[in-house]
Design a protein around this motif. Structure first.
Motif, PDB file in Angstrom:
ATOM      1  N   THR A 106       0.860  -1.185   0.000  1.00 54.48           N
ATOM      2  CA  THR A 106       0.000   0.000   0.000  1.00 54.48           C
ATOM      3  C   THR A 106       0.894   1.231   0.000  1.00 54.48           C
ATOM      4  OG1 THR A 106      -1.719  -1.169   1.218  1.00 54.48           O
ATOM      5  CG2 THR A 106      -1.825   1.233   1.228  1.00 54.48           C
ATOM      6  N   LEU A 164     -11.221   1.913   1.351  1.00 53.48           N
ATOM      7  CA  LEU A 164     -10.277   1.963   2.471  1.00 53.48           C
ATOM      8  C   LEU A 164      -9.968   0.564   2.990  1.00 53.48           C
ATOM      9  CD1 LEU A 164     -11.564   5.072   4.457  1.00 53.48           C
ATOM     10  CD2 LEU A 164      -9.519   4.916   3.045  1.00 53.48           C
ATOM     11  N   ASP A 202     -15.786   3.313   2.230  1.00 54.08           N
ATOM     12  CA  ASP A 202     -15.315   2.379   3.254  1.00 54.08           C
ATOM     13  C   ASP A 202     -14.721   1.128   2.610  1.00 54.08           C
ATOM     14  OD1 ASP A 202     -16.139   4.124   5.220  1.00 54.08           O
ATOM     15  OD2 ASP A 202     -18.074   3.140   5.528  1.00 54.08           O
ATOM     16  N   THR A 257      -4.544   3.372  15.410  1.00 49.67           N
ATOM     17  CA  THR A 257      -5.975   3.637  15.560  1.00 49.67           C
ATOM     18  C   THR A 257      -6.329   3.681  17.041  1.00 49.67           C
ATOM     19  OG1 THR A 257      -6.468   1.268  15.409  1.00 49.67           O
ATOM     20  CG2 THR A 257      -6.606   2.556  13.370  1.00 49.67           C
ATOM     21  N   TYR A 312      -4.471  10.597   8.849  1.00 50.11           N
ATOM     22  CA  TYR A 312      -3.971  10.258   7.511  1.00 50.11           C
ATOM     23  C   TYR A 312      -5.089   9.946   6.514  1.00 50.11           C
ATOM     24  CZ  TYR A 312      -1.438   8.098   3.705  1.00 50.11           C
ATOM     25  OH  TYR A 312      -0.944   7.803   2.458  1.00 50.11           O
ATOM     26  N   ALA A 313      -6.034   9.106   6.887  1.00 52.77           N
ATOM     27  CA  ALA A 313      -7.074   8.708   5.941  1.00 52.77           C
ATOM     28  C   ALA A 313      -7.925   9.901   5.514  1.00 52.77           C
ATOM     29  CB  ALA A 313      -7.952   7.617   6.542  1.00 52.77           C
ATOM     30  N   HIS A 367      -7.184  10.264   1.799  1.00 53.67           N
ATOM     31  CA  HIS A 367      -8.207   9.472   1.108  1.00 53.67           C
ATOM     32  C   HIS A 367      -9.609   9.918   1.548  1.00 53.67           C
ATOM     33  CE1 HIS A 367      -5.279   6.554  -0.495  1.00 53.67           C
ATOM     34  NE2 HIS A 367      -4.639   6.722   0.649  1.00 53.67           N
ATOM     35  N   TYR A 368      -9.832  11.203   1.604  1.00 52.27           N
ATOM     36  CA  TYR A 368     -11.065  11.737   2.175  1.00 52.27           C
ATOM     37  C   TYR A 368     -12.315  11.200   1.492  1.00 52.27           C
ATOM     38  CZ  TYR A 368     -14.339  15.093   4.182  1.00 52.27           C
ATOM     39  OH  TYR A 368     -15.387  15.648   4.857  1.00 52.27           O
ATOM     40  N   LEU A 425      -7.665   6.253  10.754  1.00 51.03           N
ATOM     41  CA  LEU A 425      -6.223   6.035  10.917  1.00 51.03           C
ATOM     42  C   LEU A 425      -5.513   7.356  11.200  1.00 51.03           C
ATOM     43  CD1 LEU A 425      -4.048   3.684  10.545  1.00 51.03           C
ATOM     44  CD2 LEU A 425      -3.537   4.828   8.372  1.00 51.03           C
ATOM     45  N   ARG A 451     -11.023   4.708   8.200  1.00 49.59           N
ATOM     46  CA  ARG A 451     -11.095   6.163   8.030  1.00 49.59           C
ATOM     47  C   ARG A 451     -10.495   6.908   9.221  1.00 49.59           C
ATOM     48  NH1 ARG A 451     -13.944   8.195   4.088  1.00 49.59           N
ATOM     49  NH2 ARG A 451     -15.155   6.271   3.878  1.00 49.59           N
ATOM     50  N   THR A 480      -0.203   7.848  -1.099  1.00 48.58           N
ATOM     51  CA  THR A 480      -1.442   8.094  -1.836  1.00 48.58           C
ATOM     52  C   THR A 480      -1.233   8.734  -3.206  1.00 48.58           C
ATOM     53  OG1 THR A 480      -3.588   9.189  -1.746  1.00 48.58           O
ATOM     54  CG2 THR A 480      -1.779  10.307  -0.628  1.00 48.58           C
ATOM     55  N   SER A 512       1.704   4.649  12.230  1.00 47.27           N
ATOM     56  CA  SER A 512       0.257   4.833  12.104  1.00 47.27           C
ATOM     57  C   SER A 512      -0.439   4.016  13.185  1.00 47.27           C
ATOM     58  CB  SER A 512      -0.222   4.396  10.716  1.00 47.27           C
ATOM     59  OG  SER A 512       0.320   5.230   9.715  1.00 47.27           O
TER      60      SER A 512
END
Length: 609
Positions: free
Chosen positions: A314, A568, A565, A519, A555-556, A560-561, A577, A575, A317, A517
């Protein structure tokens, strides 16, 4: 859909519902990081991020490729107004400006012709430069070969007129029929307002001494100029903010395309020497940004005959978007994704249409590490170039060329600078046909890092090894702190024993850097907003990494707004992260205290324990 930190559903971005407002009080919170020429900016609240991403207003400051600095906006607006067009887009050089415009227009659809109109003998350099566009070219020498009647031009034809001088009245072609007329000149025009047949004009931008310091596309077609603006963000052929105060938009005289400001200086040569020694390379090229370096590699390797590229892990972005969204002849080029540990799938994915394999030594944001030795063994067997982005690891921790990579790319704006005030990129390689091709492309497009950015970078390299060692130490310490904190659910960092890439990282890397990163255990909207919006001690909320001072971002939401879902989930993170780019502070206690303060604000959803 309710987004994290948003207590009510966020409506879709619609300009009629959300008129752009540059006076929102939220913008007072949006301050630059890195001083006058800072490359990023603070995003201290989720409301600010949501409002920007939903189109309510533009940011004043932001990550340097994504948000035009106010100085750049002013210069572009001045050029547009002076030249009588609605849009002006600045690039690192005049040749790069023309190239980016032609790549966009020529590949919008299959079978589009590029008809090149020229007066004198066209030099071999111009033939080579236009060949880089990978479009069908028809060359017509004015006053020697008769021009077809205007009615014979197809509405899909691109008419490129190579011109000397600034006066559009002297153009040998005063109508374009159904084709689209582009003028490439060595001077800015006084005004194009009364010349509706000229849709685009590219030219150098000079300094007060008349030397080229960049290039501009002047355009009248809103859609195309909007797309060009977005492509510049992604492809990275940017005009340095440091040059805005030197630009002389009033200079309408012819500007030489070979400029001292765009050629390698003592600082450039010294930077290349330092990097080739650190990276066990034979030579290097400097670029205006890391994404420009990646873009030029992709443009060199991917063709209509060999369009496919394989990405491992991954990725960052913008790299991910560029690799997935590249277009030739109106068709999106093939790509395939494989996991960092899936060598069997990688070998199965390689075929006779594969142009390259691309990976990051340490992926951003999840910290996965590819086994470069094993990957390079496969790519060498199939004679496919392996390109490695080593930005997160740096040559202090890994030398990919020694592991079998063919090309290594960096964003020099990160750890090498550490100041948040430099923008640039680099490609390193060993000698061979691919190196010669990249050098030729670099020269033809004037893709050199500008002198001011080179000097800025050179001044930061003296203590790089000491800073990088501290980055490694601090990163591991913060990752261990987060692992042990009860408010944290998951931590992604290859230096931790339970990370899927830990064993590979121990074999391949000297250290695992400082990008982490994670959560929250309680990541419902109210808790997420409470954690993010509050104080974080000395930690700045800004989207970049490799800064000497610690930065963090959601970050998300930043990268990656608008992803669904499901998208992601495919990327491997939620979302909510968060990413922290730990700095090289000698005393990390204040950073840890800031993290403790922020995490203490997390709380369970009502009714849950």
């Amino acid at each position: 859909m309710t987004k994290p930190g948003s207590l009510t559903p966020i409506p879709s971005a619609d300009s009629s519902q959300h008129p752009m407002s540059a006076t929102s009080p939220l913008l007072a919170l949006n301050q630059p990081v890195g001083g006058e020429f800072g490359i990023t900016a603070e995003l201290p609240t989720l409301e600010l991020i949501h409002s920007f991403r939903e189109g309510k207003f533009p940011l004043r400051y932001g990550y340097y490729r994504h948000v035009d600095h106010p100085k750049l906006k002013v210069l572009q607006e001045a050029l547009a107004e002076q030249c009588g067009v609605p849009h002006a887009r600045l690039f690192c050089s005049a040749h790069a400006a023309l190239y980016e415009l032609l790549r966009l227009l020529a590949h919008e659809r299959k079978g589009r012709r590029l008809i090149v109109l020229h007066s004198g003998e066209l030099t071999p350099e111009w033939h080579e430069r236009l060949a880089l566009v990978q479009a069908e070219c028809v060359f017509l020498r004015l006053a020697v070969e008769p021009l077809p009647e205007a009615s014979e031009w197809s509405r899909h034809d691109l008419l490129l007129l190579l011109h000397k001088g600034s006066d559009p009245e002297t153009l040998p072609l005063q109508e374009a029929g159904r084709g689209t007329l582009l003028v490439c000149s060595d001077a800015l025009p006084p005004s194009l307002e009364n010349h509706p047949h000229i849709k685009y004009w590219t030219a150098p931008v000079s300094d007060a001494q008349g030397a080229e310091i960049g290039g501009v596309v002047l355009g009248k077609v809103d859609r195309v100029m909007g797309e060009l603006h977005e492509l510049r963000k992604q492809r990275g052929a940017i005009f340095s903010t440091r040059l805005t105060t030197q630009a002389n938009p009033q200079n309408l005289k012819s500007v030489s395309s070979i400029s001292a400001a765009l050629t390698a200086s003592v600082a450039h040569r010294e930077i290349r020497r330092i990097f080739t020694e650190m990276d066990n390379a034979e030579d290097a090229l400097l670029y205006p940004s890391g994404m420009a370096a990646i873009t030029m590699i992709l443009d060199t390797l991917r063709t209509v005959e060999r369009p496919k590229m394989i990405m491992i892990g991954t990725l960052y972005t913008d790299t991910y978007g560029l690799l997935r969204g590249s277009v030739l002849e109106g068709t999106t080029l093939d790509w395939e994704w494989v996991g960092v540990g899936d060598l069997g799938r990688l070998e199965h994915a390689i075929d006779d249409r594969t142009a390259l394999v691309f990976t990051e030594t340490i992926t951003n944001p999840l910290g996965d590490v590819s086994d470069l030795w094993a990957v390079s063994e496969l790519t060498r067997r199939h004679r496919i170039p392996l390109v490695v982005d080593n930005t997160l690891a740096t040559p202090f921790n890994c030398q990919p060329l020694a592991c079998g990579a063919d090309l290594v790319v960096y964003s020099t704006a990160k750890h090498f600078s550490g100041s948040n005030a430099h923008r640039g990129g680099m490609v390193l390689f060993r000698e061979g046909a691919l190196a010669d091709t990249l050098r030729c492309q670099h020269r033809l497009l004037n893709m050199e890092l500008c002198e001011d950015e080179a000097s800025s970078l050179r001044g930061c390299l003296t203590d790089f090894p000491e800073r990088m060692a501290q980055f490694n130490t601090n990163g591991l310490r913060v990752a261990e702190f987060l692992c042990q904190h009860p408010a944290v659910k998951e931590v992604h960092f290859p230096g931790l024993p339970d990370h899927p890439s830990h064993a590979v990282s121990q074999r391949l890397l000297r250290g695992t850097g400082s990008v982490i990163s994670w959560t929250l255990r309680h990541d419902h909207p109210e808790s997420f907003q409470a954690v993010y919006d509050g104080l974080w001690g000395p930690i700045l909320k800004a989207p970049t990494l490799g800064s000497n001072t610690t930065l963090m971002c959601p970050y998300a939401l930043v990268a990656h707004y608008h992803a669904t879902d499901e998208e992601l989930l495919d990327l491997g993170f939620p979302r909510t992260l968060l990413r922290i780019a730990v700095g090289c502070e000698s005393n990390l206690n204040e950073v840890l205290a800031g993290l403790q303060t922020a995490l203490a604000r997390a709380f369970p959803q009502p009714g849950q324990g």
